[in-house]
Design a protein around this motif. Sequence first.
Motif, PDB file in Angstrom:
ATOM      1  N   VAL A  14     -11.586  -1.836  -5.784  1.00  0.00           N
ATOM      2  CA  VAL A  14     -10.404  -2.234  -5.009  1.00  0.00           C
ATOM      3  C   VAL A  14      -9.730  -0.986  -4.450  1.00  0.00           C
ATOM      4  CG1 VAL A  14      -8.147  -3.359  -5.063  1.00  0.00           C
ATOM      5  CG2 VAL A  14     -10.033  -4.292  -6.437  1.00  0.00           C
ATOM      6  N   VAL A  15      -9.537  -0.963  -3.126  1.00  0.00           N
ATOM      7  CA  VAL A  15      -8.699   0.047  -2.484  1.00  0.00           C
ATOM      8  C   VAL A  15      -7.330  -0.596  -2.323  1.00  0.00           C
ATOM      9  CG1 VAL A  15      -8.318   1.458  -0.430  1.00  0.00           C
ATOM     10  CG2 VAL A  15     -10.645   1.098  -1.277  1.00  0.00           C
ATOM     11  N   LEU A  16      -6.339  -0.104  -3.032  1.00  0.00           N
ATOM     12  CA  LEU A  16      -5.063  -0.799  -3.179  1.00  0.00           C
ATOM     13  C   LEU A  16      -3.897   0.026  -2.664  1.00  0.00           C
ATOM     14  CD1 LEU A  16      -3.348  -3.137  -4.371  1.00  0.00           C
ATOM     15  CD2 LEU A  16      -3.412  -1.908  -6.558  1.00  0.00           C
ATOM     16  N   ASP A  17      -3.228  -0.487  -1.636  1.00  0.00           N
ATOM     17  CA  ASP A  17      -1.998   0.124  -1.134  1.00  0.00           C
ATOM     18  C   ASP A  17      -0.853  -0.282  -2.051  1.00  0.00           C
ATOM     19  OD1 ASP A  17      -0.043   1.320   0.434  1.00  0.00           O
ATOM     20  OD2 ASP A  17       0.119  -0.390   1.785  1.00  0.00           O
ATOM     21  N   LEU A  18       0.002   0.664  -2.422  1.00  0.00           N
ATOM     22  CA  LEU A  18       1.121   0.340  -3.304  1.00  0.00           C
ATOM     23  C   LEU A  18       2.276  -0.312  -2.561  1.00  0.00           C
ATOM     24  CD1 LEU A  18       1.351   3.407  -5.725  1.00  0.00           C
ATOM     25  CD2 LEU A  18       0.152   1.230  -6.027  1.00  0.00           C
TER      26      LEU A  18
END
Length: 256
Positions: free
Chosen positions: A59-63
């Motif tokens: 998962v590439v996850l933007d905060l």
Amino acid sequence: MGGDEGGDELAATVLVVEDELKLRELLRAYLERDGLAVLSAGTGAEALDIAAKAPPDLVVLDLGLPDIPGEEVARELRRGGSGGAGRNVPILILTAKADEEDRVKGLELGADDYVTKPFSPRELVLRVQAILRRSLSQPGQTGRRGEGERGDRMSFGEGELILDEGRREALVRGAPVDLTPTEWGILSALASRPGRVYSRYELLNRVRGYEYAGYDRTVDSHVKNLRRKIEADPRSPRLVLTVLGGGYRLAVRRDV
């Protein structure tokens, strides 16, 4: 990193969670060019729903999401919530927060890497591929990999810690523990030579698989998470010890 550098053989699925449509599509284009399958979500709720229905390999996850803070999405993934999404799924955090404290907080959530905006999409793909190479042979993931045949088990401390390199499984006091790819890499590196002191720089470069201009607190955060999982009392560790001015060492001997 070009699209012909190993992406096809990984046959992995990446979930990109980013509320900016243009950036989300840019990342999709770069990742797909590298041979990866891409799922995408613009909100935290959508991401958790997708992960529950089709657990990704990474998962590439933007905060900075519009509905649920990215930190809470990471915690939910780590808890295996929303239908039981895999707790071991690697997470690469993507954010505009560049302060060291923010990075450490992200890593303490169990993230495997941290990229700040603005960034090079090619560098992000490089980091994604490095994480996937470490994680795809780990049991419970979904991309193409080996059959997970049982390898030779290594026992330490009269069986207190058992590592199976072939299956990437860890047992602590007889119970299996769920480790992220980075946590497994650190523990495996320390176990390769029990008692030897590994500097933080050595661990970062050995575990990540590429040159990393990191900082000491990166590996400290991962070790802190590791201790929560393997130590009877994380505040008084017995297995993974800190060596002041040096780094870390595995403090139990390998059983004969």
